[in-house]
Enzyme design. Structure first.
Site, PDB file in Angstrom:
ATOM      1  N   THR B  40      -8.858  -7.887   6.180  1.00  0.00           N
ATOM      2  CA  THR B  40      -8.725  -6.730   5.299  1.00  0.00           C
ATOM      3  C   THR B  40      -8.925  -5.409   6.053  1.00  0.00           C
ATOM      4  O   THR B  40      -8.268  -4.418   5.761  1.00  0.00           O
ATOM      5  CB  THR B  40      -9.758  -6.854   4.171  1.00  0.00           C
ATOM      6  N   ALA B  46      -6.747   3.511   5.390  1.00  0.00           N
ATOM      7  CA  ALA B  46      -7.378   4.294   6.454  1.00  0.00           C
ATOM      8  C   ALA B  46      -7.931   5.627   5.953  1.00  0.00           C
ATOM      9  O   ALA B  46      -7.888   6.641   6.627  1.00  0.00           O
ATOM     10  CB  ALA B  46      -6.394   4.510   7.608  1.00  0.00           C
ATOM     11  N   HIS B  49     -12.884   7.922   1.424  1.00  0.00           N
ATOM     12  CA  HIS B  49     -12.838   8.456   0.067  1.00  0.00           C
ATOM     13  C   HIS B  49     -14.038   9.362  -0.218  1.00  0.00           C
ATOM     14  O   HIS B  49     -15.123   9.154   0.324  1.00  0.00           O
ATOM     15  CB  HIS B  49     -12.836   7.295  -0.937  1.00  0.00           C
ATOM     16  N   LYS B 249      -5.985   2.533  -7.220  1.00  0.00           N
ATOM     17  CA  LYS B 249      -5.755   3.967  -7.148  1.00  0.00           C
ATOM     18  C   LYS B 249      -4.280   4.318  -7.087  1.00  0.00           C
ATOM     19  O   LYS B 249      -3.924   5.454  -6.860  1.00  0.00           O
ATOM     20  CB  LYS B 249      -6.495   4.538  -5.950  1.00  0.00           C
ATOM     21  N   ARG B 310      -6.859  -6.978  -0.395  1.00  0.00           N
ATOM     22  CA  ARG B 310      -8.155  -6.472  -0.808  1.00  0.00           C
ATOM     23  C   ARG B 310      -8.946  -7.646  -1.395  1.00  0.00           C
ATOM     24  O   ARG B 310      -8.371  -8.515  -2.047  1.00  0.00           O
ATOM     25  CB  ARG B 310      -8.004  -5.410  -1.872  1.00  0.00           C
ATOM     26  N   SER B 337     -11.579  -1.627  -1.653  1.00  0.00           N
ATOM     27  CA  SER B 337     -11.718  -0.173  -1.592  1.00  0.00           C
ATOM     28  C   SER B 337     -12.852   0.251  -2.522  1.00  0.00           C
ATOM     29  O   SER B 337     -12.949  -0.279  -3.629  1.00  0.00           O
ATOM     30  CB  SER B 337     -10.412   0.488  -2.030  1.00  0.00           C
ATOM     31  N   CYS B 401       6.238   5.747  23.661  1.00  0.00           N
ATOM     32  CA  CYS B 401       6.218   6.416  22.354  1.00  0.00           C
ATOM     33  C   CYS B 401       4.884   7.116  22.126  1.00  0.00           C
ATOM     34  O   CYS B 401       4.840   8.234  21.666  1.00  0.00           O
ATOM     35  CB  CYS B 401       6.471   5.413  21.233  1.00  0.00           C
ATOM     36  N   CYS B 436       9.095   2.817  18.674  1.00  0.00           N
ATOM     37  CA  CYS B 436       9.915   1.671  19.089  1.00  0.00           C
ATOM     38  C   CYS B 436       9.204   0.370  18.790  1.00  0.00           C
ATOM     39  O   CYS B 436       9.767  -0.707  18.997  1.00  0.00           O
ATOM     40  CB  CYS B 436      10.326   1.771  20.548  1.00  0.00           C
TER      41      CYS B 436
END
Lengths: 130, 478, 423
Positions: B40, B46, B49, B249, B310, B337, B401, B436
């Protein structure tokens, strides 16, 4: 009588060509829109050939393999004999373009030659610019 | 016998390990995958909150607000990037204004600081790409963005440096209660410990139910995401949420800490706890719903999509406590979360529980600081050249990249709990994470891994186990 | 700071041909910066034959074609640095690059020629759902593994995309011992040459599934299979047409994108149709003294065209350095070249009559397969040429030639339009 259907490879038209055969004799070629198409079809039906490009193992080189090709086209049905024979071939670096890698591959009378060069490992180490 | 065994090396397990490594104790982390951050923790939004979402008084609310507070200092100690970019929850209909207000009130009750409800004009001034139909938004400046991989990896590395042992490729199969402590049977040996921390993510119910009659149940709730090119990274400046519905959310649009744009997730309950496959329907939903909040998202610039699971517990809250009927067995379950945000607080709480229970003593020498992988791109010219003179590998770009050098990749492999696979290198350095998607750099990274780990190229994997990348040599089957 | 008259970014076919041409046009101080450990670029891994029919009137392999230019460049003693990554180019043509021996260094360039080539589109661009196991490769990555490193990416292969790279890789994998089960193509036609369909697929009995795409990827650690489905006219999968193909490898050959991070970074105006910079008749970008050629400008299908285009860029950069040009970048009268109905783009996109050579090759692509249509060229409202083309396809680049005489003959000319028309 036998008919063979081909796609012409000479241009983007990709004409569908039909060749009528009696044993090995070509009776008719239809569907092509130009002379090149007919020539292609005649050759493809009686004596299809290909240039084979593949790789061969290298020892002591900067690359693990070297690209190779048959110097001329070989009969289409010999393609896999050719690559199978090359399976057991190993060449030592350095290798230059044109070096003969395997002579008379699969009894075709055609040599397989290097199509790329591989430098020796030691020569490569340490120097970035030649 | 270990004093403490932690099951799971995701953010919760790693945060618990790091907090517990402040104390005199023999600690071991068991992880079924080949690396930390494989469940998870690796596939989520990322986001750090602010803390207005969770029910006031819930453990989620507490952990979220505390975790948010701790994240700044923790990011500095562990040398990981973290930015408080803020977040907006959009209200698109006048009739929903009471719900937005309720969210604000809940935030205040939860202890979230500095929130404001912004009128339409201010929202659009702040985020011009927000949909024109916005009528107001809840602004929370304490929300932020972080790299979940680096957070997880840094926590684990720091725990390791402070003496915690990690065993990978070790999946727990059964737990047997002993007179004192527990025997943990795995597919890679049997271990005993006085206390156990269950931080097994979507599997935390199975682990819990091995020792407790009071069963818990975790549903894997899958979320599909799309990641967009860095060219789209500035499309929004902060995390944009829709007003939350009953299944989470909703679909968010956010910049990532490394400058990409991330949209997602969906929410689909799945029976299979390994079902991290994206679906056509999910990806379509992500694209459609994201555009309800933010206009002109350049969907042509999607560089990859992924799905995460989750760990949703039936009670709808985190469970962080000693099991009622299993002394010394500490659950860290239902960590969905805001689990990533909460992890510093979760670690703190787990450590507190065990400290009180076992009477642990603080170590004399605890190293709180960790130095991350040096990214030459962040150095000035002189520093960068000095680094290259000292170690020329920093002068050689492997990933074009993301402009990642061979030096960074070698560091990622050699450091404590170093990378063993392409994904391990990717999560530590970002090599292969760019537009890439490792097309150019994967052959080089494979060769570096083989050389550094003394492995054959055939044993180099994408992510451990059977994820081998090359099958053999040319013509070997002819 | 070191100074060079011309700095060329990339030592592939475009960079090499540009360098040779610039030297032949009298420029002494030239530097090629190449990120790989050898010159030749992508040609080194394109070991199939078929290169050079236009340029050398013989069929060469990629490495052989590259070698011809590498030898020329070496004979002309053109300087180059390998393993060197260009990090940044400023609009004043200050080039920052890095390698292991020199560290980070800057060079001032009289002119810059962009020749960085292109890269492959990744899975994400198609949003193919499913798992993300090992065994999914872009065709070019697989090509590198097989042709340079000698490793087989897998044994049982499905290929998505029937452009030439996908077709070529089907044959390469087969000749190295893999079993290629199918090549799927989203479009109702292949983007590859007829010759490659016949000699890479038909020769080996590999089915080409047109109007098909991958709708699922199975396998958690390594690919265990893919599901193909037929698509409708809008490229949407048709439910009920799914077919499972057990395999351990999926190769993606789903398009190439010019690699323009550096061009964008320096603020060059880009063309959304090509993903390359917009250029004028001199192949000069919107930035003074910065030229572009080859796949960084627009994706080509024949390297011979790349070499020709790059030679023009080299000539023009040489003229720029020598100060022999009469009009400045952005200066002089510019005629707009536009792609009208049936044409996706043109390169260049503007022509300045004063600055053009005696003739100018305009390259473009059509947006669909057309049979029995014409390519027409309009000078403003007037049609000036019309050429019948039995067949045109998006996969085959088209070209027309404009002459200076023709253009100078129309002093009021504002727009040149290229379009596909009925007979």
């Amino acid at each position: 009588m036998e008919t063979k259907n081909l796609t012409c490879i000479n241009c983007p038209m990709g004409c569908s060509i039909t060749v009528e055969l009696d044993k090995d004799k070509i009776i008719s070629v239809t569907g092509n829109t130009c002379k090149r198409g007919e020539d292609y079809a005649r050759k493809e039906v009686t004596d299809p050939t290909r240039i084979v490009t593949t790789t061969v193992r290298v020892t002591g080189g900067r690359s693990a393999v070297v690209p190779v090709k048959t110097r001329q086209d070989i009969p289409k049905e010999k393609i896999f004999d050719c690559v199978r024979e090359l399976k057991n071939v190993q060449v030592k670096a350095p290798i230059r373009i044109g070096d003969v890698i395997a002579a008379d591959i699969a009894q075709t009378g055609v040599d397989v030659v290097a199509a790329g060069s591989v430098e020796e490992c030691a020569a490569a180490a340490g120097s970035i610019e030649e | 016998m270990y004093d403490i065994i932690i099951i799971g090396a995701g953010v919760s397990g790693a945060a618990a390990a790091r907090e517990l490594s402040r104390y005199e104790a023999d600690i071991c982390v068991l992880e079924k995958e080949e690396d930390v951050c494989c469940g998870t923790s690796k596939a989520n939004s990322a986001i750090v909150h602010a803390g207005y979402d969770a029910e006031t008084g819930s453990l989620k609310a507490q952990m979220n607000v505390r975790g948010n507070e701790l994240m700044g200092p923790l990011a500095r100690e562990l040398d990981i990037p973290f930015k408080r970019t803020g977040s907006l929850v959009l209200c698109l209909n006048e009739e929903d204004m009471p719900r937005l207000q309720a969210l604000y009130d809940r935030g205040v009750a939860n202890g979230v600081k500095d929130m404001r409800i912004l009128p339409r004009e201010e929202v659009l001034r702040m985020e011009p790409n927000v949909t024109d139909s916005v009528c107001a938004a809840l602004y929370a400046p304490t929300a932020g963005i972080i790299c979940p991989f680096e957070l997880n990896i840094a926590l684990a590395e720091n725990a390791c440096v402070n003496g915690v042992e990690f065993r990978f490729n070790t999946a727990v199969e059964d737990i047997v209660r002993l007179d004192e402590g527990y025997e943990i049977r795995t597919d890679n040996g049997t271990f005993t410990a006085r206390c156990v921390v269950n931080a097994a993510g979507v599997y935390a119910d199975r682990i819990h139910n091995m020792v407790s009659r009071n069963k818990i149940h975790i549903t894997a709730r899958r979320g599909d995401y799309c990641l967009l090119d860095k060219d789209a990274g500035r499309h929004v400046g902060m995390t944009i949420f829709a007003l939350p519905g009953k299944n989470g959310k909703g679909i968010l649009v956010t910049p990532t800490i490394h400058g990409n744009l991330l949209i997602g997730p969906t929410a689909v309950d799945v029976l299979d706890k390994e079902a991290v496959n994206t679906t056509a329907d999910g990806l379509r939903q992500v694209a459609e719903k994201a555009q309800l909040s933010v206009k002109n998202i350049p969907m042509k610039q999607v560089i990859t999509s992924f799905a995460g699971l989750r760990a949703h517990e039936d009670g709808d809250d985190f469970i962080i406590k000693e099991a009622d009927d299993a002394a010394g067995f500490i659950d860290c379950a239902g960590i969905e979360s805001p689990g990533l945000t909460s992890c510093p607080a979760i670690g703190e709480r787990v450590a507190q529980i065990l400290c009180d229970k076992m009477g642990l003593k603080k170590k004399e020498h605890f190293t709180a600081y960790r130095k991350g992988i040096v990214h030459p791109a962040q150095l000035d010219l002189d520093e960068r050249n000095a680094l290259i003179r000292e170690n020329p590998a920093y002068g050689s770009i492997v990933c074009r990249c993301e402009m990642i050098t061979e030096g960074e990749i070698i560091d990622a492999i050699r450091r404590p709990l170093g990378a063993k696979s392409l994904d391990g290198v990717k999560r530590r350095t970002r090599a292969g994470m760019g537009r890439c998607q490792s097309g150019f750099c994967s052959p080089t990274v494979m060769n570096i891994l083989a050389r550094e780990c003394g492995k054959s190229i055939y044993d180099i994997t994408k992510s451990g186990g059977g994820s081998r990348i090359v099958a053999g040599t040319n013509k070997d089957t002819l | 700071m070191r100074e060079y008259d011309i700095v060329i970014i990339g030592g592939g076919p475009a960079g090499l041909a540009a360098a040779v041409s610039a030297r032949e046009n009298g420029i002494e101080s030239i530097l090629i910066l190449e990120r790989d450990d050898r010159l030749g670029g992508i040609l080194n891994q394109c070991i199939h034959n078929g290169f050079g029919l236009h340029t050398f009137q013989e069929e060469l392999t990629g490495p052989e074609y590259a070698d011809r230019y590498i030898r020329q460049a070496k004979q002309l003693e053109i300087e180059y640095k390998l393993n060197t990554m260009v990090m940044d180019i400023r609009p004043d043509r200050t080039v920052t690059a890095m390698n292991k021996t020199d560290g980070v260094f800057t060079i001032r360039a009289g002119a810059v020629i962009l020749a960085m080539g292109c890269r492959e589109r990744a899975r994400g661009a198609l949003n193919i759902p499913g798992y993300r196991p090992a065994g999914i490769f872009s065709a070019g990555t697989a090509q590198r593994l097989v042709n340079i490193e000698g490793y087989m990416p897998g044994r049982e292969v499905v290929i998505l995309g029937s452009g030439d790279i996908g077709l070529i890789m089907a044959r390469r994998m087969t000749l190295e011992g893999a079993h290629v089960k199918a090549v799927a193509e989203l479009m109702p036609y292949s983007g590859g040459l007829k010759r490659n369909i016949v000699q890479c697929l038909d020769d080996y009995g590999i089915p080409l599934k047109l109007s098909h795409t991958v709708v699922d990827i199975k396998g958690r650690e390594r690919v265990e299979g893919v599901t193909l489905a037929e698509v409708d006219q809008n490229s949407k999968p048709i439910p009920g047409t799914e077919e499972d193909y057990p395999c351990d490898t999926l190769l993606l050959s789903v398009g190439l994108i010019p690699e323009n991070e550096l061009s964008r970074g320096m603020g060059a105006v880009m063309d959304p149709a090509t993903s390359g910079p917009k250029v004028n008749e001199s192949l000069e970008t919107s930035i003074d003294g910065v030229f572009a050629c080859g796949n960084v400008l627009h994706v080509h299908d024949l390297v011979d065209h790349v070499s020709k285009e790059a030679a023009a860029a080299g000539r023009n950069a040489a003229a720029y350095v020598k100060g022999s040009r009469t009009v400045k970048n952005g200066g002089g009268k510019a005629i707009l070249l536009t792609a009208a109905s049936g044409v996706r783009y043109t390169v260049p996109s503007t022509v300045r009559p004063e600055q053009m050579e005696d003739s100018l090759t305009v390259r473009f692509r059509v947006d669909n397969v057309y049979r029995g249509r014409c390519i027409s060229v309009y000078f403003d409202q007037e049609r000036v040429s019309r050429r019948k083309r039995p067949v045109m396809a998006p996969g085959e680049m088209e070209e027309i030639v404009l002459t200076k005489e023709q253009i100078l003959g129309c002093p009021e000319l504002e727009t040149i339009r290229i379009t596909v028309e009925d007979e």
